[in-house]
Structures are given as structure tokens and as C-alpha cells.
Write an enzyme that holds these catalytic residues in place. Structure first.
Site, PDB file in Angstrom:
ATOM      1  N   THR A 213       0.844  -1.200   0.000  1.00  0.00           N
ATOM      2  CA  THR A 213       0.000   0.000   0.000  1.00  0.00           C
ATOM      3  C   THR A 213       0.880   1.251   0.000  1.00  0.00           C
ATOM      4  O   THR A 213       0.552   2.238  -0.665  1.00  0.00           O
ATOM      5  CB  THR A 213      -0.943   0.010   1.227  1.00  0.00           C
ATOM      6  OG1 THR A 213      -1.593  -1.251   1.312  1.00  0.00           O
ATOM      7  CG2 THR A 213      -1.983   1.094   1.112  1.00  0.00           C
ATOM      8  N   GLU A 231       5.586   4.681   6.979  1.00  0.00           N
ATOM      9  CA  GLU A 231       6.110   3.756   7.993  1.00  0.00           C
ATOM     10  C   GLU A 231       5.583   2.382   7.629  1.00  0.00           C
ATOM     11  O   GLU A 231       4.383   2.119   7.784  1.00  0.00           O
ATOM     12  CB  GLU A 231       5.647   4.172   9.382  1.00  0.00           C
ATOM     13  CG  GLU A 231       6.239   5.513   9.772  1.00  0.00           C
ATOM     14  CD  GLU A 231       6.328   5.713  11.276  1.00  0.00           C
ATOM     15  OE1 GLU A 231       7.064   6.602  11.681  1.00  0.00           O
ATOM     16  OE2 GLU A 231       5.662   4.975  12.028  1.00  0.00           O
ATOM     17  N   LEU A 232       6.474   1.530   7.173  1.00  0.00           N
ATOM     18  CA  LEU A 232       6.041   0.288   6.545  1.00  0.00           C
ATOM     19  C   LEU A 232       6.472  -0.938   7.353  1.00  0.00           C
ATOM     20  O   LEU A 232       6.769  -0.830   8.529  1.00  0.00           O
ATOM     21  CB  LEU A 232       6.568   0.257   5.106  1.00  0.00           C
ATOM     22  CG  LEU A 232       6.262   1.532   4.298  1.00  0.00           C
ATOM     23  CD1 LEU A 232       6.897   1.488   2.926  1.00  0.00           C
ATOM     24  CD2 LEU A 232       4.765   1.770   4.187  1.00  0.00           C
ATOM     25  N   CYS A 265       4.847  -4.352  13.739  1.00  0.00           N
ATOM     26  CA  CYS A 265       5.775  -4.003  12.658  1.00  0.00           C
ATOM     27  C   CYS A 265       7.181  -4.409  13.064  1.00  0.00           C
ATOM     28  O   CYS A 265       7.993  -4.764  12.215  1.00  0.00           O
ATOM     29  CB  CYS A 265       5.705  -2.520  12.344  1.00  0.00           C
ATOM     30  SG  CYS A 265       5.942  -1.470  13.767  1.00  0.00           S
ATOM     31  N   TRP A 428      11.590   6.818  15.280  1.00  0.00           N
ATOM     32  CA  TRP A 428      11.130   5.532  14.756  1.00  0.00           C
ATOM     33  C   TRP A 428      11.135   5.644  13.238  1.00  0.00           C
ATOM     34  O   TRP A 428      10.357   6.388  12.665  1.00  0.00           O
ATOM     35  CB  TRP A 428       9.718   5.240  15.280  1.00  0.00           C
ATOM     36  CG  TRP A 428       9.231   3.868  14.941  1.00  0.00           C
ATOM     37  CD1 TRP A 428       8.220   3.545  14.078  1.00  0.00           C
ATOM     38  CD2 TRP A 428       9.735   2.630  15.467  1.00  0.00           C
ATOM     39  NE1 TRP A 428       8.083   2.187  14.028  1.00  0.00           N
ATOM     40  CE2 TRP A 428       8.996   1.602  14.867  1.00  0.00           C
ATOM     41  CE3 TRP A 428      10.749   2.316  16.368  1.00  0.00           C
ATOM     42  CZ2 TRP A 428       9.236   0.260  15.140  1.00  0.00           C
ATOM     43  CZ3 TRP A 428      10.989   0.981  16.645  1.00  0.00           C
ATOM     44  CH2 TRP A 428      10.238  -0.028  16.047  1.00  0.00           C
TER      45      TRP A 428
END
Ligand code: NAD
Length: 459
Positions: A213, A231-232, A265, A428
Site C-alpha cells: 500500500t 512507515e512500513l 511491525c 522511529w
């Protein structure tokens, strides 16, 4: 307006039906957020801080019912849902404590005779789109909307369709706390609602979700001169040296891999173990995993819950099948649990290698592979053999050795004797397919602003 069905992933029962946004309602919401932004930016920071502080207090006061809502829609075991509600408070407190200092206008230099002053101010970006994931909706949401609002932006918040009730609760509490109705607007719906949001002329896009996405989002905003953060996912490795306390390391790393049913994650997704201790480490690890209590997420004692998304069961089945076909051995679990809901047994694989999807693609579930390595050099090589780079950890009592290894790992965060950890004080971020940009830390406050340079010469 269409409908969005909220389904309990533990048993497939219908929890709620919500009215979903469509292109027309998204456009109208955007117009409201745009119109509200200048006044919100002019609201003194003290007032914005006071509203977020009230929001914090409301979250504390209503934590138990909010945790139950979260469990009902994502299937997170109730004790872990409570942990998330508890864990969001220090994040909000960090932003409350640091925003004024971070966004203070700085006088950076002046000519000796005082005729030229140079200043940096922090201007809000404007209207931002906050498209979010379901796995930690309180964490990944508040990392964005709290500092974004404090910095004077208005926010169009699109929670995941799997965490829409929580998204609506967040909106309710922010409004009750005094954030104007048009400064924070929730958009209810699935990917089509997110895509409709990206068609609006927003000033920044802050996305948390999968790499697939994320790439679509990057394409959707390409050519527009707006800020984009992604942020994946991750395929986070841990390396266990031969000098560890095996029982302690196995328990800590298994928790890092299986907490939130492996749907973090920064879940541990690959484990490399020095060959000298491979066998005893694997034995301790498997014993730990077999001790996990799986069951109704509403039960206080449950540690492993269902998968939130039904299609993930098939993804895990395919990864295990592929690994088995290529020679992997299953030491625990290995298959879906039949019946109602989306269940997969906690799974431990050995005799895995990097030709297997389970060691390369994000599993995002209770599945892990362990591989022996001969030395630190091989561990570093394998840890870096990935498209991702979110977190990486090393377990050893030897700090120097750990720091030497971690310095060579391409990763946004690195851990010594810990894993699956996020701190509000640290940025992060990710390397490679784990994304671009960052949240948290003081950088994660500045990121919602545009620095403006002032050159001021006295007449
Ligand atoms: P996802 O990519 O399926 O969905 C994320 C969001 O994007 C949802 O709100 C969804 O409705 C929306 N969306 C889907 N298609 C869209 C489109 N075409 N245009 C606009 N929006 C669209 O991800 P998910 O299943 O919600 O979350 C799991 C993923 O998120 C995992 O890969 C995980 O690693 C990652 N994640 C990363 C972090 C991090 O901090 N790096 C944190 C949490 C989760």
C-alpha cells in the site's frame, strides 16, 4: 454512503455496522479541515497543549472500555489491549513535555552591530492526511495526530477499516477534550476511502501500513510537492551469540516474535543463533512457544489471539508450505486452526534458509524461522540480506561485541539484549522497504512543520 461491517476476528461475529465515507463525503470533510486550519494554527500552543492533556486524561479514565473495543475489533488479547492503552500515555506525555521547546522560534545569529537578525520558526504544514494501520491503532495513530495537532495542523484521520471503532473513539475523545470538530476529522472506510482522501489537495501524507500500500500511496502523491512519510513493514532479525543466558534470551525473543500474535511491525521475524548454542536455544525457544496460551482474546489469560485479517491465514499457510517444500522442519504448529475466526497455530521452523518466503517476506503472524550461523560475520551478512530495515537485535552479555555488530546492520532501530521495543524519545524510522521519514522523538514533532527562515534587517 456505503456500509462498513466490523467483524470480530476471533469468531467471525458481526460487532457493528458503520456508515462508510465515499468520495463525496471525503471531499466535504477535507473542505472543513481546510477551512478550520488557519484558526487552529492561530490558537495559542498553550490551549492546544491543554486540549491534548485533557485527551490524555480521558484515555486514562476510559482505558478499560477502550481496551475492550480494541479487542472486539482486532482480536488483540485483552491484557495486551490494556498494555497498548497504558503505553500510549508516556507517548502523549512526551509530546506534551517537548513540543513547546522543540517548536520554539530560534534566533540563530545576528550581525555584531545588530542590524541583521536571523530566525527559524516552525510553521504547520496545513491539512494532513493520517492513514493508519490496525495492529497498534493507539500507538501508530497518536504518533502522528498528537504532534500534528500540537504543531497547528488539522488532521484527516483514516484509521484502518479493521480498527474503525477505535478510530471513532479517538475522534470522540479528542473532541470531548476540546479539539475543534473540524481540526480532527475521522474518515471511515477501507482502501477506497484512503484513496479518495489522497485525491484532496492535502499538505502532507503520513501513512502507516504495508509496503504494498505504501508504494501505491507514493504513486498517488507523486508529482505533488507535499510531504510524504511512509512507515512500513519489517522482517526484523535477532542474532543470539553463544555466550547468552539461553533460557532468558529464548523467553525474551519468543515474546518479541509472538506478542500481539506476531502482528507488530517490529516483531522478531528471523532468528540467527550461533551454532555453538543452536540446539539448546531452539529447545528452550520451542518449550516457551508451546507454553503460550491461545484462546478467546477477551480472556485475561490469553496470550495468542486470532489474526486480525482473514487473508493473512492463507499468507502464513503459503509461507509454511513453501518452507516445507524446500526442506524446512516444523517444530511447533505449522497450520491453521479450523473453525470460526482467523486462527493460526504458533509455528516454529528450523532448517530454513533465505530461499524461503518465511525468511524474506513479512509474515505478520505467529510464525518464525531459526537458522544457525558460524560467527558474527555470517550473522551480519544474513541480517542485512533483506529488502527491509526496521529493527535488529543482538543478544550477548558483551556490549562491545553487540555494538560492533549493530553498527554494521542497516536498520532504523537497533537493540542490545532487547527487541520489539519503541521509545517516545527515540526516532522511529526504517531503511529500504521499511519506509521513509520518521515519527517520535523531537524529530517526530518537527516533522509536522516547515522551517521558515527569517532574515530581518533593521531599517
Ligand atoms: P495496509 O497497507 O493494508 O493498510 C494501511 C492503511 O492503508 C489502511 O487504513 C487502509 O485502509 C489504507 N489503504 C489501503 N489501500 C489504500 C489506497 N490505495 N490508498 C490509500 N489508503 C489505502 O496495512 P495494515 O494491514 O493496516 O497494517 C499492517 C502493516 O503495517 C504491516 O506491514 C506492518 O508492518 C505495518 N506497520 C508498520 C509500522 C511502522 O511503524 N513502521 C507500524 C504498524 C504497522
Amino acid at each position: 454512503m456505503g456500509k462498513l461491517r466490523v467483524v470480530n476476528p476471533a469468531d467471525g461475529s458481526l460487532v457493528a455496522t458503520l456508515a462508510a465515507d465515499d468520495a463525496k463525503t471525503v471531499k466535504a470533510k477535507y473542505a472543513r479541515a481546510r477551512a478550520a486550519q488557519p484558526a487552529w494554527a492561530r490558537t495559542p500552543l498553550k490551549k492546544r497543549l491543554a486540549a491534548i492533556e485533557r485527551f490524555r486524561d480521558l484515555v486514562v479514565a476510559q482505558a478499560e472500555s477502550l481496551a475492550r473495543v480494541l479487542t472486539s475489533e482486532v482480536g488483540k488479547p485483552i491484557s495486551q489491549a490494556r498494555n497498548e492503552l497504558k503505553g500510549v500515555i508516556p507517548r502523549i506525555d512526551f509530546f506534551l513535555a517537548e513540543t513547546a521547546r522543540t517548536l520554539k522560534t530560534q534566533k540563530v545569529s545576528a550581525e555584531k552591530d545588530g542590524s541583521m537578525e536571523e530566525r527559524i520558526s516552525h510553521e504547520p504544514l496545513g491539512v494532513i492526511a493520517n492513514i493508519s494501520a490496525w495492529n497498534y491503532p493507539w500507538f501508530v495513530g497518536s504518533n502522528v495526530f498528537v504532534p500534528a495537532l500540537l504543531a497547528g495542523n488539522t488532521v484527516l484521520y483514516k484509521p484502518s477499516e479493521f480498527a474503525s471503532l477505535t478510530g471513532n473513539e479517538i475522534a470522540r475523545l479528542l473532541h470531548e477534550a476540546g479539539i475543534p470538530a473540524d481540526a480532527f476529522i475521522a474518515i471511515v472506510g477501507a482502501g477506497d476511502a484512503g484513496a479518495a482522501l489522497l485525491k484532496q489537495p492535502v499538505d502532507g501524507v503520513f501513512f502507516t501500513g504495508s509496503v504494498g500500500t505504501g508504494k501505491k500511496i507514493a504513486q498517488a502523491v507523486a508529482g505533488r510537492m507535499i510531504k510524504l512519510q511512509l512507515e512500513l513493514g519489517g522482517k526484523d532479525p535477532v542474532y543470539v551469540c553463544e555466550d547468552v543466558d539461553i533460557a532468558k534470551a529464548a523467553a525474551g525473543i519468543a515474546d518479541g516474535a509472538f506478542y500481539n500474535t506476531g502482528q507488530s511491525c517490529c516483531s522478531v521475524e528471523r532468528i540467527y543463533v550461533n551454532e555453538k548454542v543452536f540446539k539448546p536455544f531452539v529447545d528452550a525457544f520451542v518449550a516457551e512457544v508451546k507454553g503460550y496460551r491461545r484462546g478467546d482474546p477477551a480472556d485475561e489469560k490469553t496470550y495468542i489471539g486470532p489474526l486480525t485479517r482473514a487473508p493473512q491465514v492463507k499468507t502464513l499457510e503459503a509461507q509454511v508450505k513453501d518452507a516445507r517444500r524446500k526442506g524446512a522442519k516444523v517444530l511447533a504448529g505449522g497450520e491453521r486452526i479450523k473453525g470460526k475466526g482467523n486462527w493460526f497455530a504458533p509455528t516454529v521452523l528450523v532448517e530454513v534458509d533465505h530461499s524461503m518466503a518465511v525468511m524474506r517476506e513479512e509474515s505478520f503472524g505467529p510464525v518464525i524461522g531459526l537458522m544457525p550461523v558460524k560467527d558474527d560475520g555470517e550473522a551480519v551478512k544474513l541480517m542485512n540480506d533483506t529488502e527491509y530495515g526496521l529493527t535488529a537485535g543482538v543478544y550477548t552479555p558483551d556490549r562491545k561485541r553487540a555494538e560492533k555488530i549493530l553498527a554494521q546492520v542497516a536498520s532504523g532501530s537497533v537493540y542490545w539484549n532487547c527487541c520489539d521495543r519503541v521509545s517516545p524519545r527515540l526516532p522511529w524510522s526504517g531503511v529500504g522497504d521499511s519506509g521513509i521519514g520518521l515519527t517520535l522523538s523531537t524529530y517526530g514533532i518537527e516533522t509536522f512543520t516547515r522551517p521558515k527562515a527569517w532574515h530581518l534587517r533593521g531599517a
